[in-house]
Design a protein around this motif. Structure first.
Motif, PDB file in Angstrom:
ATOM      1  N   THR A   6      24.084  23.631  83.032  1.00  0.00           N
ATOM      2  CA  THR A   6      24.401  25.061  83.011  1.00  0.00           C
ATOM      3  C   THR A   6      24.194  25.669  81.631  1.00  0.00           C
ATOM      4  O   THR A   6      24.663  25.119  80.629  1.00  0.00           O
ATOM      5  CB  THR A   6      25.858  25.293  83.457  1.00  0.00           C
ATOM      6  N   ARG A   7      23.502  26.805  81.589  1.00  0.00           N
ATOM      7  CA  ARG A   7      23.361  27.564  80.337  1.00  0.00           C
ATOM      8  C   ARG A   7      24.398  28.688  80.336  1.00  0.00           C
ATOM      9  O   ARG A   7      24.423  29.521  81.250  1.00  0.00           O
ATOM     10  CB  ARG A   7      21.944  28.137  80.213  1.00  0.00           C
ATOM     11  N   ILE A   8      25.255  28.677  79.325  1.00  0.00           N
ATOM     12  CA  ILE A   8      26.322  29.678  79.220  1.00  0.00           C
ATOM     13  C   ILE A   8      25.939  30.671  78.123  1.00  0.00           C
ATOM     14  O   ILE A   8      25.807  30.296  76.955  1.00  0.00           O
ATOM     15  CB  ILE A   8      27.669  29.006  78.893  1.00  0.00           C
ATOM     16  N   GLN A 107      38.033  28.177  79.121  1.00  0.00           N
ATOM     17  CA  GLN A 107      37.259  26.940  79.089  1.00  0.00           C
ATOM     18  C   GLN A 107      37.526  26.103  80.339  1.00  0.00           C
ATOM     19  O   GLN A 107      36.611  25.497  80.902  1.00  0.00           O
ATOM     20  CB  GLN A 107      37.594  26.133  77.836  1.00  0.00           C
ATOM     21  N   SER A 108      38.773  26.100  80.795  1.00  0.00           N
ATOM     22  CA  SER A 108      39.098  25.341  82.003  1.00  0.00           C
ATOM     23  C   SER A 108      38.402  25.921  83.226  1.00  0.00           C
ATOM     24  O   SER A 108      37.970  25.180  84.120  1.00  0.00           O
ATOM     25  CB  SER A 108      40.619  25.321  82.220  1.00  0.00           C
ATOM     26  N   LEU A 109      38.280  27.256  83.260  1.00  0.00           N
ATOM     27  CA  LEU A 109      37.570  27.905  84.370  1.00  0.00           C
ATOM     28  C   LEU A 109      36.084  27.554  84.328  1.00  0.00           C
ATOM     29  O   LEU A 109      35.482  27.227  85.363  1.00  0.00           O
ATOM     30  CB  LEU A 109      37.764  29.421  84.300  1.00  0.00           C
ATOM     31  N   ILE A 110      35.514  27.591  83.137  1.00  0.00           N
ATOM     32  CA  ILE A 110      34.091  27.273  82.995  1.00  0.00           C
ATOM     33  C   ILE A 110      33.841  25.805  83.316  1.00  0.00           C
ATOM     34  O   ILE A 110      32.814  25.450  83.918  1.00  0.00           O
ATOM     35  CB  ILE A 110      33.609  27.624  81.576  1.00  0.00           C
ATOM     36  N   PHE A 132      36.267  39.931  72.459  1.00  0.00           N
ATOM     37  CA  PHE A 132      34.991  39.380  72.005  1.00  0.00           C
ATOM     38  C   PHE A 132      35.143  37.916  71.617  1.00  0.00           C
ATOM     39  O   PHE A 132      34.321  37.075  71.985  1.00  0.00           O
ATOM     40  CB  PHE A 132      34.483  40.199  70.813  1.00  0.00           C
ATOM     41  N   GLN A 133      36.212  37.601  70.889  1.00  0.00           N
ATOM     42  CA  GLN A 133      36.454  36.220  70.471  1.00  0.00           C
ATOM     43  C   GLN A 133      36.634  35.314  71.678  1.00  0.00           C
ATOM     44  O   GLN A 133      36.182  34.154  71.679  1.00  0.00           O
ATOM     45  CB  GLN A 133      37.689  36.159  69.567  1.00  0.00           C
ATOM     46  N   LEU A 134      37.278  35.825  72.713  1.00  0.00           N
ATOM     47  CA  LEU A 134      37.455  35.056  73.943  1.00  0.00           C
ATOM     48  C   LEU A 134      36.099  34.805  74.617  1.00  0.00           C
ATOM     49  O   LEU A 134      35.812  33.691  75.058  1.00  0.00           O
ATOM     50  CB  LEU A 134      38.373  35.812  74.908  1.00  0.00           C
ATOM     51  N   SER A 138      33.298  29.852  74.544  1.00  0.00           N
ATOM     52  CA  SER A 138      32.784  28.732  75.339  1.00  0.00           C
ATOM     53  C   SER A 138      31.275  28.762  75.519  1.00  0.00           C
ATOM     54  O   SER A 138      30.740  28.034  76.356  1.00  0.00           O
ATOM     55  CB  SER A 138      33.456  28.748  76.727  1.00  0.00           C
ATOM     56  N   VAL A 139      30.577  29.602  74.755  1.00  0.00           N
ATOM     57  CA  VAL A 139      29.140  29.786  74.995  1.00  0.00           C
ATOM     58  C   VAL A 139      28.306  28.973  74.012  1.00  0.00           C
ATOM     59  O   VAL A 139      28.775  28.552  72.958  1.00  0.00           O
ATOM     60  CB  VAL A 139      28.743  31.272  74.909  1.00  0.00           C
ATOM     61  N   SER A 140      27.055  28.767  74.397  1.00  0.00           N
ATOM     62  CA  SER A 140      26.102  28.080  73.527  1.00  0.00           C
ATOM     63  C   SER A 140      24.934  28.973  73.148  1.00  0.00           C
ATOM     64  O   SER A 140      24.115  28.627  72.302  1.00  0.00           O
ATOM     65  CB  SER A 140      25.575  26.821  74.225  1.00  0.00           C
TER      66      SER A 140
END
Length: 315
Positions: A6-8, A107-110, A132-134, A138-140
């Protein structure tokens, strides 16, 4: 069953009102049309609007917060688009219940959906505060949406600095609401100008169009329309580049000319310029005979014909 890598990707900007949600909805729908399984997350807790642009506002019963709290199972919290079965939507929170979600909870949802979707696009709220910080936690990867305005570009520059500080190094630029006529008259910055300022690769250039506004008011991504348009082509090309396909950028200046004769001339010039560019990349190619200069051996005196007037060979 092999899980998907998966690409986040977070879609952000810094400045509000630049078209992040429009880009998210149309890019997500385009990727789904290409056969990619896509989840769109609306991370704007206070001002959720992605469901409106997708036309899914009446189908939202649960939120990401409900999934995290165990109020509903995952499959009930994700809204499946009936028009495009590869597209799913989930708001992190409702406009009524604005309880904050932590990074660990997101992060747990992702983690629950990782490996199920090809792409997770997170629509970030404006600004660089908690929301925004949230969204970036969890992204790359990131897509920075800017408009050709100095305020948008300055805010985007701040966001890029924050992303790099979070080790999010894969960042691409989407230049939205470009007006080719103003760019030509040098009263608006071009995508090239913005690229030079921010030093970030441009993945998409979307022209200003009332078609985008009409589609948004209908609650239907522009990409679902049957008619062809420059913004629709821009989103299609953007999606192709995102999956790694090399797609040339459309010459908006040529395509936007109202004079059909000038439009044809501009398109012809663009094609000729591309031919020259292609030729310089392959110097070993031989020019067509009608353009070729005579080679030294062609300048030698050719042997006289050995045929007489009757066409028979001379003795």
């Amino acid at each position: 069953m092999t899980s998907i890598r998966t690409r986040i990707i977070v879609v952000t900007s810094g400045k509000g009102g630049v078209g992040k949600t429009t880009v998210t909805s149309n890019l997500g729908m385009t990727l789904a049309q290409m056969g990619k399984k896509v989840l769109l997350l609306d991370a704007d807790v206070s001002l959720r609007n992605l469901d409106l642009l997708l036309g899914l506002e009446s189908r939202v019963l649960y939120t990401g917060a409900d999934i995290i709290a165990g109020v509903c199972p995952l499959h009930m919290g994700l809204v499946k688009d009936k028009r495009q079965p590869h597209l799913y939507f989930c708001p992190l929170s409702s406009n009524k219940n604005k309880a904050p979600i932590t990074r660990d909870e997101l992060q747990s949802l992702i983690d629950e959906v990782y490996g199920v979707f090809d792409f997770i696009l997170i629509d970030s709220p404006a600004g660089i505060d908690e929301g925004f910080q949230l969204a970036i936690g969890s992204v790359s990867e990131a897509l920075i949406v800017v408009t050709p305005e100095i305020t948008s570009i300055r805010d985007a520059d701040k966001v890029i600095g924050i992303l790099l500080g979070q080790q999010i190094n894969k960042i691409n630029l989407v230049v939205n609401r470009v007006r080719p006529v103003m760019v030509k008259s040098e009263t608006m910055m071009s995508a090239g100008d913005i690229h030079e300022i921010l030093s970030i690769p441009v993945i998409g250039v979307v022209p200003e169009s009332e078609l985008v506004i009409i589609a948004s008011n209908r609650g239907e991504p522009l990409i679902l329309g049957k008619e062809k348009s420059l913004p629709k082509s821009a989103f299609e090309d953007m999606a192709q580049r995102l999956v790694g396909t090399a797609v040339p950028f459309t010459n908006l200046e040529a395509a936007s000319s109202l004079n059909p004769v000038k439009r044809f001339i501009n398109i012809f010039r663009s094609k000729k310029a591309k031919e020259v560019e292609d030729f310089t990349e392959f110097p070993e190619m031989i020019l067509p005979v009608k353009h070729a200069k005579p080679r030294p051996q062609d300048l030698r005196e050719k042997p006289k014909s050995k045929l007489n007037k009757e066409g028979n060979e001379k003795e």
